[in-house]
Design an enzyme around this catalytic site. Structure first.
Site, mmCIF file in Angstrom:
data_model
loop_
_atom_site.group_PDB
_atom_site.id
_atom_site.type_symbol
_atom_site.label_atom_id
_atom_site.label_comp_id
_atom_site.label_asym_id
_atom_site.label_seq_id
_atom_site.Cartn_x
_atom_site.Cartn_y
_atom_site.Cartn_z
ATOM 1 N N GLY A 151 4.645 2.077 -31.006
ATOM 2 C CA GLY A 151 3.490 2.054 -31.893
ATOM 3 C C GLY A 151 3.776 2.635 -33.258
ATOM 4 O O GLY A 151 3.169 2.230 -34.253
ATOM 5 N N ARG A 200 -7.250 0.055 -33.044
ATOM 6 C CA ARG A 200 -7.449 -1.281 -32.490
ATOM 7 C C ARG A 200 -6.559 -2.268 -33.253
ATOM 8 O O ARG A 200 -6.991 -3.318 -33.708
ATOM 9 C CB ARG A 200 -8.929 -1.692 -32.558
ATOM 10 C CG ARG A 200 -9.603 -1.569 -33.918
ATOM 11 C CD ARG A 200 -10.990 -2.230 -33.887
ATOM 12 N NE ARG A 200 -11.693 -2.117 -35.142
ATOM 13 C CZ ARG A 200 -12.602 -1.179 -35.414
ATOM 14 N NH1 ARG A 200 -12.909 -0.262 -34.509
ATOM 15 N NH2 ARG A 200 -13.207 -1.157 -36.595
ATOM 16 N N SER A 286 -2.363 -2.428 -23.295
ATOM 17 C CA SER A 286 -3.085 -2.227 -24.549
ATOM 18 C C SER A 286 -4.510 -2.745 -24.407
ATOM 19 O O SER A 286 -4.726 -3.850 -23.911
ATOM 20 C CB SER A 286 -2.394 -2.961 -25.701
ATOM 21 O OG SER A 286 -3.210 -2.953 -26.856
ATOM 22 N N PRO A 287 -5.496 -1.967 -24.847
ATOM 23 C CA PRO A 287 -6.882 -2.429 -24.745
ATOM 24 C C PRO A 287 -7.296 -3.349 -25.880
ATOM 25 O O PRO A 287 -8.438 -3.823 -25.910
ATOM 26 C CB PRO A 287 -7.677 -1.118 -24.800
ATOM 27 C CG PRO A 287 -6.851 -0.235 -25.672
ATOM 28 C CD PRO A 287 -5.412 -0.584 -25.371
ATOM 29 N N GLY A 380 -4.069 11.003 -28.220
ATOM 30 C CA GLY A 380 -4.103 12.374 -28.690
ATOM 31 C C GLY A 380 -4.577 13.357 -27.636
ATOM 32 O O GLY A 380 -4.687 13.045 -26.449
#
Length: 469
Positions: A151, A200, A286-287, A380
């Site tokens: 990421g 997102r 991944s959402p 986090g």
């Protein structure tokens, strides 16, 4: 290295970085159609003449100036200091830049950080890791178990700079077969007071062709570094670092949003990128990609993993064999979901699991934040307990037979230690690094070493799953 030699090397790297960084990088290819029509697009661009790249915002210029100033100051300091003291000073000095990053838009700050790492405007760790942090897994020796999660460096632009900062391993991606822009901006939201981020992004990627070219170029450089380092005497028969050179590189694979055949996307990623990877990851959690998490179902996951394993194994490999294959799962899973995933992992002898991705829930105290209602996955500190509970459950379900990478909410050496005691062999972080910068890396490693030595462990591997022994 003498102080004069160190100074000369520093000045050369600074000069090269300034020359490479003179032009600001443009945006990635816009969509999948652009990849299929690359030759036509290139001809059109040539006819239209060079694009005018807008100058960076004033805050960005100020931040770049501050970073260059630190680099110049470092060059002066290294002329009169020994290497260890210089490293410590330089890592600590990066904390001065963190408040400036906080003033920038989240995605622009991220872009600037990647650019800095890719051009050498980051500190390079020269101090050896504490021996207690070393471990061996998949036939590779990690100097420490702290890695950078996928990421951050989505397109493999800054691998050498990131490994040079002291991470035990770096995972790039997620990389999709065709270039895609991802979701509309804004798509990254800071919950700074909670040490959290909601994103997102939606697999924004330059595509496997671009990433393969980039990794191919780096592969040759890393191979030469490996050959050079191998001339030094060593007491271990296990190579320190990956098959492509010093440092361990993971490649995280994703699927295109418009793709109707997810398996074909992952297979294409394996065929194109596995030759450069020390390990591969199938990201099914991944959402931000519609329908992706359905691939975590027992039947879907079993079919997918079998086909991807077959695609990897049918390629020709040297003596060290194919790269290990891992699956990254979500934290938002039921007990039955976890049991199904564990059963598939054991039956197919999966090489590992990464636990976990971001969550679509809003764990306390993030649920009270004004931005909590933004769509996307949360990462986090608020994710730590949820992801660690899933890690513990999966360690029990797999009976400690499958290496697990603990990811989610790690911001200190104590956090990393808890992940390891809960069953993680390796640990990844990202959000804490985004907030804390390079200075976080040596601090976490030092704290983890203290935790291990405090409790009488002689190595990381001795502590893996200690809560269940």
């Amino acid at each position: 290295m003498s102080s004069s030699a160190a100074a000369l090397a520093w000045r050369r790297s600074l000069r090269d970085a300034l020359l490479r960084g003179s032009a600001w990088r443009g945006a990635p290819a816009a969509n999948s159609a652009a990849a299929r029509l690359a030759s036509t697009a290139s001809a059109s661009e040539a006819a239209a003449g060079p694009k005018k790249v807008p100058p960076p915002p004033r805050k960005g210029r100020l931040l770049t100036g501050a970073m260059i100033g630190l680099a110049i100051a470092g060059g002066a300091y290294v002329s009169t200091a020994d290497e260890a003291k210089f490293c410590g000073w330089l890592f600590k000095s990066t904390q001065l830049v963190n408040p400036l990053f906080a003033l920038l838009d989240a995605e622009f700050a991220h872009r600037l950080a990647v650019t800095a790492a890719s051009h050498g405007f980051v500190p390079r760790e020269k101090r050896p890791d504490p021996s207690v942090l070393g471990l061996e897994i998949w036939g590779r020796k990690f100097t420490n178990p702290i890695g950078l999660a996928a990421g951050f460096d989505k397109n493999a632009e800054a691998v050498e700079g990131l490994l040079g900062m002291g991470f035990g391993f770096v995972e790039v991606g997620s990389v999709t077969p065709l270039p895609q822009e991802g979701n509309p901006k804004p798509r990254i939201f800071r919950l700074r007071e909670h040490g959290a981020v909601i994103n997102r992004c939606g697999f924004n990627s330059e595509g496997i062709v671009v990433v393969a070219k980039r990794l191919g170029a780096q592969h040759g450089k890393r191979k030469m570094e490996e050959t050079s380092s191998s001339t030094s005497p060593t007491t271990s028969d296990v190579k320190q670092g990956g098959k492509a050179g010093p440092g361990i590189l993971g490649v995280n694979l994703g699927k295109n949003k418009i793709s109707e055949d997810a398996t074909a996307d992952y297979v294409q990623g394996v065929h194109t990128l596995s030759q450069y990877a020390d390990y591969l990851v199938i990201n099914v959690s991944s959402p931000n990609t519609p329908g992706l998490r359905k691939l975590q179902g027992r039947k879907q996951l079993k079919d997918l993993v079998k086909k991807v394993q077959a695609a990897r194994d049918e390629m020709q490999w040297a003596e060290d064999g194919p790269p290990p294959l891992l699956v990254k799962i979500a934290p938002d899973l039921s007990k039955q979901d976890l049991e199904d995933i564990a059963a598939v992992a054991l039956a197919l002898r999966l090489d590992g699991l990464i636990i976990s991705n971001t969550t679509i829930s809003r764990p306390s105290p993030a649920d009270t934040h004004p931005l909590a209602q933004e769509a996307g996955g949360l990462s986090g500190k608020p994710l730590f307990d949820l992801s660690t509970n899933v890690l513990r459950e999966m360690y029990i379900l797999t009976r400690g037979k499958i290496p697990l990478i603990g990811c989610g909410g790690v911001s200190s050496g104590e956090d990393a230690y808890k992940k390891i005691r809960s069953g993680a062999t390796l640990v990844q972080l990202y959000t804490a690094f985004a907030y804390g910068g390079p200075a976080l890396i040596p601090r976490i490693k030092a704290e983890l070493a203290e935790c291990l030595e405090r409790d009488g462990f002689k190595s990381v591997q001795e502590a893996v799953g200690a809560d269940f022994k």
